[in-house]
Design a protein around this motif. Structure first.
Motif, mmCIF file in Angstrom:
data_model
loop_
_atom_site.group_PDB
_atom_site.id
_atom_site.type_symbol
_atom_site.label_atom_id
_atom_site.label_comp_id
_atom_site.label_asym_id
_atom_site.label_seq_id
_atom_site.Cartn_x
_atom_site.Cartn_y
_atom_site.Cartn_z
ATOM 1 N N GLY A 1 0.640 -1.218 0.014
ATOM 2 C CA GLY A 1 0.010 -0.105 -0.107
ATOM 3 C C GLY A 1 0.859 1.284 -0.042
ATOM 4 O O GLY A 1 0.269 2.366 -0.039
ATOM 5 N N GLY A 2 2.133 0.958 -0.065
ATOM 6 C CA GLY A 2 2.870 2.291 0.168
ATOM 7 C C GLY A 2 3.010 3.098 -1.238
ATOM 8 O O GLY A 2 3.024 4.255 -1.230
ATOM 9 N N VAL A 3 2.838 2.615 -2.328
ATOM 10 C CA VAL A 3 2.746 3.021 -3.599
ATOM 11 C C VAL A 3 1.521 2.678 -4.437
ATOM 12 O O VAL A 3 1.111 1.221 -4.524
ATOM 13 C CB VAL A 3 3.796 2.601 -4.498
ATOM 14 C CG1 VAL A 3 4.119 3.286 -5.715
ATOM 15 C CG2 VAL A 3 5.305 2.848 -3.825
ATOM 16 N N VAL A 4 0.771 3.484 -5.010
ATOM 17 C CA VAL A 4 -0.515 3.158 -5.728
ATOM 18 C C VAL A 4 -0.323 3.839 -7.040
ATOM 19 O O VAL A 4 0.002 5.049 -7.081
ATOM 20 C CB VAL A 4 -1.414 3.718 -4.977
ATOM 21 C CG1 VAL A 4 -3.020 3.596 -5.622
ATOM 22 C CG2 VAL A 4 -1.872 2.878 -3.766
ATOM 23 N N LEU A 5 -0.741 3.004 -8.030
ATOM 24 C CA LEU A 5 -0.839 3.381 -9.338
ATOM 25 C C LEU A 5 -2.133 3.233 -10.010
ATOM 26 O O LEU A 5 -2.583 2.031 -10.002
ATOM 27 C CB LEU A 5 0.291 2.833 -10.254
ATOM 28 C CG LEU A 5 0.290 2.946 -11.688
ATOM 29 C CD1 LEU A 5 0.385 4.507 -12.218
ATOM 30 C CD2 LEU A 5 1.269 2.168 -12.684
ATOM 31 N N ALA A 6 -2.909 4.173 -10.403
ATOM 32 C CA ALA A 6 -4.104 4.144 -11.101
ATOM 33 C C ALA A 6 -4.467 5.190 -11.914
ATOM 34 O O ALA A 6 -4.099 6.288 -11.783
ATOM 35 C CB ALA A 6 -5.103 4.117 -9.907
ATOM 36 N N ASP A 7 -4.713 5.095 -13.242
ATOM 37 C CA ASP A 7 -5.080 5.865 -14.081
ATOM 38 C C ASP A 7 -3.882 6.729 -14.409
ATOM 39 O O ASP A 7 -4.113 8.144 -14.591
ATOM 40 C CB ASP A 7 -6.272 6.748 -13.993
ATOM 41 C CG ASP A 7 -7.622 6.095 -14.051
ATOM 42 O OD1 ASP A 7 -7.783 5.143 -14.775
ATOM 43 O OD2 ASP A 7 -9.034 6.629 -13.646
ATOM 44 N N GLY A 8 -2.857 6.132 -14.429
ATOM 45 C CA GLY A 8 -1.482 7.188 -14.743
ATOM 46 C C GLY A 8 -1.228 7.884 -13.707
ATOM 47 O O GLY A 8 -0.156 8.677 -13.827
ATOM 48 N N GLU A 9 -1.789 7.935 -12.349
ATOM 49 C CA GLU A 9 -1.336 8.693 -11.425
ATOM 50 C C GLU A 9 -0.790 7.804 -10.192
ATOM 51 O O GLU A 9 -1.252 6.771 -9.799
ATOM 52 C CB GLU A 9 -2.753 9.336 -10.670
ATOM 53 C CG GLU A 9 -2.356 10.255 -9.482
ATOM 54 C CD GLU A 9 -3.641 10.961 -8.932
ATOM 55 O OE1 GLU A 9 -3.670 11.151 -7.696
ATOM 56 O OE2 GLU A 9 -4.642 10.800 -9.585
ATOM 57 N N VAL A 10 0.522 8.409 -9.677
ATOM 58 C CA VAL A 10 1.076 7.589 -8.687
ATOM 59 C C VAL A 10 1.206 8.332 -7.485
ATOM 60 O O VAL A 10 1.446 9.538 -7.330
ATOM 61 C CB VAL A 10 2.771 7.506 -8.968
ATOM 62 C CG1 VAL A 10 3.357 6.506 -8.111
ATOM 63 C CG2 VAL A 10 2.986 6.587 -10.417
ATOM 64 N N THR A 11 0.752 7.490 -6.139
ATOM 65 C CA THR A 11 0.872 8.254 -5.112
ATOM 66 C C THR A 11 1.783 7.354 -3.963
ATOM 67 O O THR A 11 1.744 6.279 -4.126
ATOM 68 C CB THR A 11 -0.522 8.453 -4.454
ATOM 69 O OG1 THR A 11 -1.059 7.098 -4.351
ATOM 70 C CG2 THR A 11 -1.522 9.456 -5.075
ATOM 71 N N PHE A 12 2.345 8.106 -3.029
ATOM 72 C CA PHE A 12 3.250 7.277 -2.159
ATOM 73 C C PHE A 12 2.771 7.833 -0.914
ATOM 74 O O PHE A 12 2.317 8.794 -0.561
ATOM 75 C CB PHE A 12 4.531 7.995 -2.178
ATOM 76 C CG PHE A 12 5.496 7.662 -3.646
ATOM 77 C CD1 PHE A 12 5.742 6.179 -4.154
ATOM 78 C CD2 PHE A 12 5.171 8.705 -4.748
ATOM 79 C CE1 PHE A 12 6.444 6.151 -5.318
ATOM 80 C CE2 PHE A 12 5.746 8.362 -6.046
ATOM 81 C CZ PHE A 12 6.387 7.099 -6.192
ATOM 82 N N THR A 13 2.716 6.683 0.136
ATOM 83 C CA THR A 13 2.207 7.069 1.405
ATOM 84 C C THR A 13 3.510 6.746 2.577
ATOM 85 O O THR A 13 3.499 7.182 3.504
ATOM 86 C CB THR A 13 1.183 6.321 1.745
ATOM 87 O OG1 THR A 13 0.867 5.091 1.367
ATOM 88 C CG2 THR A 13 -0.096 7.113 1.028
ATOM 89 N N GLY A 14 4.311 5.571 2.037
ATOM 90 C CA GLY A 14 5.339 5.286 3.229
ATOM 91 C C GLY A 14 6.424 5.994 3.208
ATOM 92 O O GLY A 14 6.595 6.656 2.210
ATOM 93 N N ASP A 15 7.134 5.921 4.343
ATOM 94 C CA ASP A 15 8.161 6.782 4.511
ATOM 95 C C ASP A 15 9.731 5.906 4.254
ATOM 96 O O ASP A 15 10.265 5.525 5.182
ATOM 97 C CB ASP A 15 8.357 7.444 6.004
ATOM 98 C CG ASP A 15 9.423 8.351 6.326
ATOM 99 O OD1 ASP A 15 10.398 8.503 5.436
ATOM 100 O OD2 ASP A 15 9.250 9.132 7.097
ATOM 101 N N ARG A 16 10.306 5.999 3.096
ATOM 102 C CA ARG A 16 11.401 5.156 2.840
ATOM 103 C C ARG A 16 12.396 5.894 3.858
ATOM 104 O O ARG A 16 13.237 4.781 4.113
ATOM 105 C CB ARG A 16 11.644 5.478 1.312
ATOM 106 C CG ARG A 16 13.102 4.761 0.996
ATOM 107 C CD ARG A 16 13.327 3.346 1.158
ATOM 108 N NE ARG A 16 14.783 3.286 0.766
ATOM 109 C CZ ARG A 16 15.067 2.282 -0.103
ATOM 110 N NH1 ARG A 16 14.060 1.592 -0.915
ATOM 111 N NH2 ARG A 16 16.290 1.736 -0.139
ATOM 112 N N GLU A 17 12.776 7.087 3.869
ATOM 113 C CA GLU A 17 14.089 7.352 4.687
ATOM 114 C C GLU A 17 14.040 6.773 6.065
ATOM 115 O O GLU A 17 15.060 6.449 6.629
ATOM 116 C CB GLU A 17 13.964 9.011 4.359
ATOM 117 C CG GLU A 17 14.253 9.457 3.097
ATOM 118 C CD GLU A 17 14.250 11.000 3.199
ATOM 119 O OE1 GLU A 17 14.250 11.690 4.374
ATOM 120 O OE2 GLU A 17 14.549 11.714 2.299
ATOM 121 N N ALA A 18 12.647 7.103 6.609
ATOM 122 C CA ALA A 18 12.519 6.553 7.930
ATOM 123 C C ALA A 18 12.801 4.897 7.938
ATOM 124 O O ALA A 18 13.557 4.445 8.930
ATOM 125 C CB ALA A 18 11.096 6.604 8.538
ATOM 126 N N ALA A 19 12.586 4.279 7.032
ATOM 127 C CA ALA A 19 12.715 2.813 7.013
ATOM 128 C C ALA A 19 13.970 2.445 6.788
ATOM 129 O O ALA A 19 14.750 1.741 7.497
ATOM 130 C CB ALA A 19 11.903 2.067 5.841
#
Length: 226
Positions: free
Chosen positions: A64-82
């Protein structure tokens, strides 16, 4: 009409050895409704699979950290913290378990994973200090932002595509599919699923891996034809 699908990949579209079942190429491209691939794997994996299956690129990756739909990408997880937590884990003597290429994490954008033979107690201790969580998907330990889940990703996809999550049928096998099962209208755990997934699913199938998934898809086609 057949319903839209949200499908896990590993353990659900694969065989017992983790290889993609070739029957996916027979049934998914001809499915007459949206198909979302929802996985704990890094973002490029489901995107590539959509490409080779001939499906529109609609994916929920990295739990769920990355979602792609209708050409739109959203990010919600914190890679830097991980990454910071993973670095601290290694500094304290832990080992993520991957080789120098680390293709397990190289393309991850929102989380870090460790092999299942890593020091789980230390990993959880360090993650907690960084206000992160660790989930065991059966493939790896995922160091991730709390609240980032496949089910939240499904809700985001539905907002983008103007669907009701209740319209979707979900199939999965792991703890990271439980949140999807809680959002989709109907949910099925394949027979090889872990206990958390089985408890969360509406139905636990008699068949494992792709055999179980195909049994669901065949029954949905029969419902549509009736």
């Amino acid at each position: 009409m057949v319903p839209p699908l949200v499908l896990d990949i590993d353990g659900t579209l694969t065989d017992a050895d983790g290889h993609l079942d070739p029957r996916a190429f027979e049934v998914l491209p001809s499915w007459d409704a949206p198909v979302i691939l929802a996985t704990g794997k890094a973002f490029p994996y489901p995107v590539s699979l959509c490409h080779y299956l001939g499906l529109p690129q609609t994916v929920i990756a990295e739990n769920g950290g990355v979602v792609l739909a209708d050409g739109e990408v959203t990010f919600t997880g914190d890679r830097e913290a991980a990454q910071a937590a993973a670095d601290e884990f290694v500094a304290r003597g832990g080992d993520l378990g991957w080789d120098a290429a680390d293709t397990a994490n190289r393309w991850r954008e929102t989380e870090i994973i460790a092999r299942l033979d890593a020091d789980e107690a230390l990993l959880r201790e360090v993650a907690d200090e960084f206000d992160l969580e660790v989930i065991d998907t059966g493939f790896a330990y995922h160091i991730k932002t709390p609240g980032v889940e496949k089910g939240v990703g499904l809700e985001r996809v539905c907002e983008t595509m103007d669907y009701d999550p209740e319209e979707f049928v979900a199939v999965g096998d792991s703890v990271n599919d439980a949140s999807t099962f809680g959002v989709a209208g109907r949910s099925f755990a394949v027979a090889n699923a872990d206990d958390v997934a089985k408890e969360a699913a509406d139905t636990v199938l008699d068949q494992s891996y792709m055999d179980g998934t195909l049994s669901v898809l065949e029954s949905l086609r029969e419902e549509d034809a009736a």
